[in-house]
Structures are given as C-alpha cells and as structure tokens.
Design a protein around this motif. Structure first.
Motif, PDB file in Angstrom:
ATOM      1  N   GLN A 183      -0.974  -0.609  -1.290  1.00 41.62           N
ATOM      2  CA  GLN A 183      -0.591   0.791  -1.124  1.00 41.62           C
ATOM      3  C   GLN A 183      -1.815   1.617  -0.765  1.00 41.62           C
ATOM      4  OE1 GLN A 183       2.673   1.819  -1.234  1.00 41.62           O
ATOM      5  NE2 GLN A 183       1.669   3.515  -0.196  1.00 41.62           N
ATOM      6  N   ALA A 184      -2.891   1.417  -1.538  1.00 40.43           N
ATOM      7  CA  ALA A 184      -4.119   2.178  -1.297  1.00 40.43           C
ATOM      8  C   ALA A 184      -4.705   1.835   0.068  1.00 40.43           C
ATOM      9  CB  ALA A 184      -5.135   1.878  -2.399  1.00 40.43           C
ATOM     10  N   HIS A 185      -4.665   0.565   0.418  1.00 41.31           N
ATOM     11  CA  HIS A 185      -5.200   0.105   1.690  1.00 41.31           C
ATOM     12  C   HIS A 185      -4.490   0.778   2.863  1.00 41.31           C
ATOM     13  CE1 HIS A 185      -6.412  -3.662   4.228  1.00 41.31           C
ATOM     14  NE2 HIS A 185      -6.631  -2.543   4.850  1.00 41.31           N
ATOM     15  N   GLN A 186      -3.183   0.717   2.813  1.00 44.10           N
ATOM     16  CA  GLN A 186      -2.407   1.291   3.905  1.00 44.10           C
ATOM     17  C   GLN A 186      -2.617   2.798   3.997  1.00 44.10           C
ATOM     18  OE1 GLN A 186       1.562  -0.105   3.958  1.00 44.10           O
ATOM     19  NE2 GLN A 186       2.247   1.272   5.577  1.00 44.10           N
ATOM     20  N   ASP A 187      -2.649   3.443   2.861  1.00 41.14           N
ATOM     21  CA  ASP A 187      -2.880   4.889   2.856  1.00 41.14           C
ATOM     22  C   ASP A 187      -4.201   5.233   3.523  1.00 41.14           C
ATOM     23  OD1 ASP A 187      -0.528   5.087   1.535  1.00 41.14           O
ATOM     24  OD2 ASP A 187      -1.365   5.639  -0.408  1.00 41.14           O
ATOM     25  N   ALA A 188      -5.227   4.449   3.209  1.00 43.44           N
ATOM     26  CA  ALA A 188      -6.557   4.731   3.745  1.00 43.44           C
ATOM     27  C   ALA A 188      -6.574   4.631   5.271  1.00 43.44           C
ATOM     28  CB  ALA A 188      -7.576   3.768   3.147  1.00 43.44           C
ATOM     29  N   LEU A 189      -5.986   3.551   5.800  1.00 44.22           N
ATOM     30  CA  LEU A 189      -5.978   3.385   7.252  1.00 44.22           C
ATOM     31  C   LEU A 189      -5.120   4.444   7.945  1.00 44.22           C
ATOM     32  CD1 LEU A 189      -6.103  -0.299   8.334  1.00 44.22           C
ATOM     33  CD2 LEU A 189      -7.771   1.150   7.215  1.00 44.22           C
ATOM     34  N   ALA A 190      -3.938   4.657   7.403  1.00 40.88           N
ATOM     35  CA  ALA A 190      -3.011   5.592   8.026  1.00 40.88           C
ATOM     36  C   ALA A 190      -3.609   6.987   8.090  1.00 40.88           C
ATOM     37  CB  ALA A 190      -1.692   5.614   7.276  1.00 40.88           C
ATOM     38  N   GLU A 191      -4.296   7.362   7.028  1.00 40.76           N
ATOM     39  CA  GLU A 191      -4.871   8.705   7.002  1.00 40.76           C
ATOM     40  C   GLU A 191      -5.925   8.843   8.093  1.00 40.76           C
ATOM     41  OE1 GLU A 191      -6.862   9.766   3.408  1.00 40.76           O
ATOM     42  OE2 GLU A 191      -7.668  11.583   4.369  1.00 40.76           O
ATOM     43  N   ALA A 192      -6.774   7.838   8.209  1.00 43.35           N
ATOM     44  CA  ALA A 192      -7.843   7.900   9.198  1.00 43.35           C
ATOM     45  C   ALA A 192      -7.298   7.921  10.614  1.00 43.35           C
ATOM     46  CB  ALA A 192      -8.780   6.704   9.030  1.00 43.35           C
ATOM     47  N   PHE A 193      -6.235   7.189  10.831  1.00 46.54           N
ATOM     48  CA  PHE A 193      -5.701   7.078  12.196  1.00 46.54           C
ATOM     49  C   PHE A 193      -4.894   8.309  12.576  1.00 46.54           C
ATOM     50  CE2 PHE A 193      -2.721   5.613  15.424  1.00 46.54           C
ATOM     51  CZ  PHE A 193      -3.564   4.930  16.279  1.00 46.54           C
ATOM     52  N   THR A 194      -4.146   8.814  11.636  1.00 48.63           N
ATOM     53  CA  THR A 194      -3.196   9.879  11.945  1.00 48.63           C
ATOM     54  C   THR A 194      -3.824  11.264  11.846  1.00 48.63           C
ATOM     55  OG1 THR A 194      -1.586   8.469  10.871  1.00 48.63           O
ATOM     56  CG2 THR A 194      -0.854  10.675  11.482  1.00 48.63           C
ATOM     57  N   LYS A 195      -4.621  11.430  10.834  1.00 51.81           N
ATOM     58  CA  LYS A 195      -5.156  12.740  10.442  1.00 51.81           C
ATOM     59  C   LYS A 195      -5.495  13.643  11.629  1.00 51.81           C
ATOM     60  CE  LYS A 195      -9.019  14.186   7.623  1.00 51.81           C
ATOM     61  NZ  LYS A 195     -10.059  13.575   6.787  1.00 51.81           N
ATOM     62  N   GLU A 196      -6.702  13.502  12.132  1.00 48.10           N
ATOM     63  CA  GLU A 196      -7.079  14.341  13.262  1.00 48.10           C
ATOM     64  C   GLU A 196      -6.549  13.677  14.519  1.00 48.10           C
ATOM     65  OE1 GLU A 196     -11.379  14.406  13.022  1.00 48.10           O
ATOM     66  OE2 GLU A 196     -11.147  13.558  11.018  1.00 48.10           O
ATOM     67  N   GLU A 197      -5.873  14.441  15.336  1.00 50.08           N
ATOM     68  CA  GLU A 197      -5.471  13.913  16.634  1.00 50.08           C
ATOM     69  C   GLU A 197      -6.724  13.674  17.457  1.00 50.08           C
ATOM     70  OE1 GLU A 197      -2.378  13.399  18.105  1.00 50.08           O
ATOM     71  OE2 GLU A 197      -1.410  13.600  16.143  1.00 50.08           O
ATOM     72  N   GLY A 198      -6.555  13.071  18.603  1.00 46.72           N
ATOM     73  CA  GLY A 198      -7.710  12.796  19.445  1.00 46.72           C
ATOM     74  C   GLY A 198      -7.388  11.632  20.349  1.00 46.72           C
ATOM     75  N   PRO A 199      -8.287  11.307  21.265  1.00 49.17           N
ATOM     76  CA  PRO A 199      -8.054  10.177  22.169  1.00 49.17           C
ATOM     77  C   PRO A 199      -7.829   8.902  21.358  1.00 49.17           C
ATOM     78  CG  PRO A 199     -10.081  11.350  22.746  1.00 49.17           C
ATOM     79  CD  PRO A 199      -9.604  11.920  21.463  1.00 49.17           C
ATOM     80  N   LEU A 200      -6.970   8.025  21.850  1.00 46.31           N
ATOM     81  CA  LEU A 200      -6.662   6.785  21.145  1.00 46.31           C
ATOM     82  C   LEU A 200      -7.930   6.007  20.809  1.00 46.31           C
ATOM     83  CD1 LEU A 200      -4.431   4.922  20.142  1.00 46.31           C
ATOM     84  CD2 LEU A 200      -4.490   3.778  22.351  1.00 46.31           C
TER      85      LEU A 200
END
Lengths: 208, 208
Positions: free
Chosen positions: B66-83
């Motif tokens: 749960q913690a792992h997925q949260d960490a990645l998802a937050e980093a990827f989704t948080k700030e928009e920007g180029p892929l």
DNA sequence: GTCTATAGGCGGATAGAC
DNA sequence: GTCTATCCGCCTATAGAC
C-alpha cells in the motif's frame, strides 16, 4: 573438499536433491530428512558427506556459481568478434543458463534474504569471480569509475535477467500467460537485446 | 480486518517488529517468540491479534505494498508535466522509497523464494495494483503487446532498482565501498536516469 | 559407507487464569 | 486484552550397530 572431488555417486545424488529443494522452498524450508528422501538415501548419510546443513548448501552454491561463470565466459570468449556481438552472445548465454537452471536465482536470493553473515561472505566469494570477469569484459566500453562504470552495468544485467525469473510465478497470474513459455521467453530475449542496443548506442555513440 | 483498521497500539508494535525481522532474517528464520520480544509483548498476544504466523506476515505485506504504491502514484501524478519528466520523478520516488524501506525488497523476495502457493497468490494480489497502474502510466509510450510492451518495462524498472538493494550486502565487499552510502546511492540514481534517457530516446526517437 | 535409533532443542499454537 | 503454562511435532545432529 572441492566440488570436482565430490565424485561419489551418492554424494552427487544428495547434492542434486539439495539444489532442487533449496530452489523450491528455501534454506529454512528444507529439512535434511527431505533432502535424504528425494536423494533416496538415509538422513545420516547426508551428515556423513557434508558435515552439516550449512556445509551441504555451501557446496550447492559453489557448484552453481562455477557452472554459471563457465557458461558466460564461454559465450563471451569463444568466437572472437565485435564487442557488440559478444555482449549480445553473453546475454543469450545468461538467459539460456538461467532458463535451464530456473531454481538457481531463487536459491541465491533466498540465501541472501536470510542475512546470515557467514553465508553472505560465501556468496560474495563466489560472486567475485563473475564480477571481476564482467568488469574485464566491459573494460573497453565503460569508464573505470562513476555512474557509467562496469559495476553499475553488472547490477543492471543481473537485475534485468534474474528479476524476470524470480517474479515469473506471480507475473503469470497478472499477464494471463506463462512467462516461462517458449514464446514469452523469446519476447523477453528480444526485449533485452533491444535494451542492450539502446545502452550501447548511448555509450558508444553508434560506433563499434 | 484491513490494515487501516489495525489501529490498536500493541497490534502496530507487533506489525513493526514483524516487518523488520522478516526483512532481516526471512519468514522461516523468524520465530513468533522473536517478534513478540522485539515488539515488547507476550507471545500469545501475537496469536490473539493475527491468528497465526501466516496471517501476521500477510498483514506486513499488505501494509508495505500500500505504502509503495502510494509513493509511486503520488510522484507520477502529483505535478503534471512532460511524460519524460514524470517517469524520472517516478524513478526517484522508487529509489527514495526503497532507500527508506531497505528491508522491503528482501521481504518480498524471501516470501517469493519459499514457494508457498498461498503466499504467491497473496503477493500476486498485492502486486496487481502496482502493475496495472504502471501499465496505465506507460500507455502513451509503449505498444500494447510485444517486446516493447509495458509489462516488459515493468520487469525492467523493478529489477534495476530492487536488485541493487538486494545485492548491496555482497557488493560492498566487492567494491570496497558501501553501496548504501549517500554517494553510492547518488551514483546509482544518476545511472538509472541515464538508462531511462537511453530507453526513451530509442522508444520515442527523441520526441516528447 | 550405510543404516537404525535416539537425544535434545526449538517452534507454532492453544487453554485458561486474571 | 494480556499474561502463564504447556502440549506436541519436527528439526539438526550424534552414537553406534552392521
């Protein structure tokens, strides 16, 4: 004492059984009784040949790493040729070897995950040959230090190949396809060759 | 029953102790007595809260993923920007997360190496979220099938990051330097970003 | 070399008092 | 909820007959 000298028939049967079971259930999950049963010998005989449990599995590890290193070295050294081709051959040899010894990576990872300092040292000693050899093999393509040094690429290759097999049992359920089927393994092989090309291109700028 | 509801103080102490020990010594290497001692509670209380050994470590796994997925998802989704940037951020988040949960990959690999079908299914269920999410994240860069599909790159990222930490204890002796030191980790981070660039370049041809 | 028998310890799990 | 006491089984390892 060396692996080569372990020539007695029963002793080899025991070693084979130990290797198989260790890959399947892990060090602590395997009992000497089980090893003896699979090998078709008496429990006490295992102690007679290998002194104790640690000694038995230490031998398993030695035999495995020797075979592993031989496989890679042969593929890389055998036919001369451009470095690029030799690296691709090495990847193929790595895949083929692990493919035909699928319990091997699980075996190593299991020993690593137990955190026994004595066993860590032993793994380290066995890995040293492979690592030094890989460093030498990449000497002409990689700088001696820094983020593009051979030791980084050693971790890469190892991780790219080994991780696939380690996670295969769970990936199957996620993909709806067996990651160890011939077609799946072929896809992985092509993918790895594609990666090698991408890395070499960036490293060498398109030169040999 | 869920992890979030495991709110009792003692229950959490037990879970923390179990996670630490599992990462250090592996499932079969840890006894309930040990967990209880580290947690500072009585042995029987562990059974009261978690029914049995499998139940206890199943919870550890759930909390970790749960913690792992949260960490990645937050980093990827948080700030928009180029892929491209978002992928780099995800790599950073992956490294940071594992760096601060170094026993976590060892824990998973240990459970994998035991070959218990029940536990394999549980790991599979926990990994599913992460995998589906990664597939979606890479949808715009990778084809749906074949050797360049997202599932291949999922194996790659996972292996490139995890393998480094798994082998860190042995690599230290080979390098003469601690692979977990700040400078070594920074070198690995740069190396991984370099790889991501190499792969994206080849995949996108220098675009986006 | 190969076996039988057994010692001795530790692990998971439960019963039941408080 | 938390603890004490205890059961029972399995494991590594050894002794000793053949």
């Amino acid at each position: 004492m060396s692996v080569a000298e372990t020539s007695n028939e029963r002793a080899v049967q025991i070693l084979d059984a130990a290797e198989q079971l260790l890959g399947e259930k892990g060090y602590d999950g395997v009992s000497i009784r089980e090893v003896a049963d699979v090998a078709g010998v008496n429990k006490a005989l295992v102690f007679y040949y290998y002194k104790n449990k640690k000694g038995l599995f230490a031998r398993v590890l030695e035999r495995y790493y020797q075979a592993h290193q031989d496989a890679l070295a042969e593929a890389f050294t055998k036919e001369e040729g451009p470095l690029r081709e030799r690296i691709h051959r090495m990847i193929d040899a790595y895949l083929d070897f692990i493919g035909s010894h699928q319990h091997a990576p699980r075996l190593v990872q299991n020993l690593l995950s137990r955190g026994d300092p004595e066993q860590l040292l032993h793994i380290q000693a066995q890995m040293a040959g492979l690592f030094r050899w890989m460093e030498a093999a990449l000497r002409d393509v990689t700088p001696a230090e820094g983020m593009l040094s051979a030791r980084q690429f050693y971790c890469d290759f190892s991780g790219l190949v080994v991780n696939y097999f380690i996670f295969a049992p769970v990936l199957g359920g996620l993909w709806g396809e067996d990651p160890l089927s011939e077609t799946a393994l072929e896809e992985r092989r092509q993918h790895l060759h594609w990666i090698v090309e991408a890395l070499l291109d960036r490293l060498l700028g398109g030169a040999a």
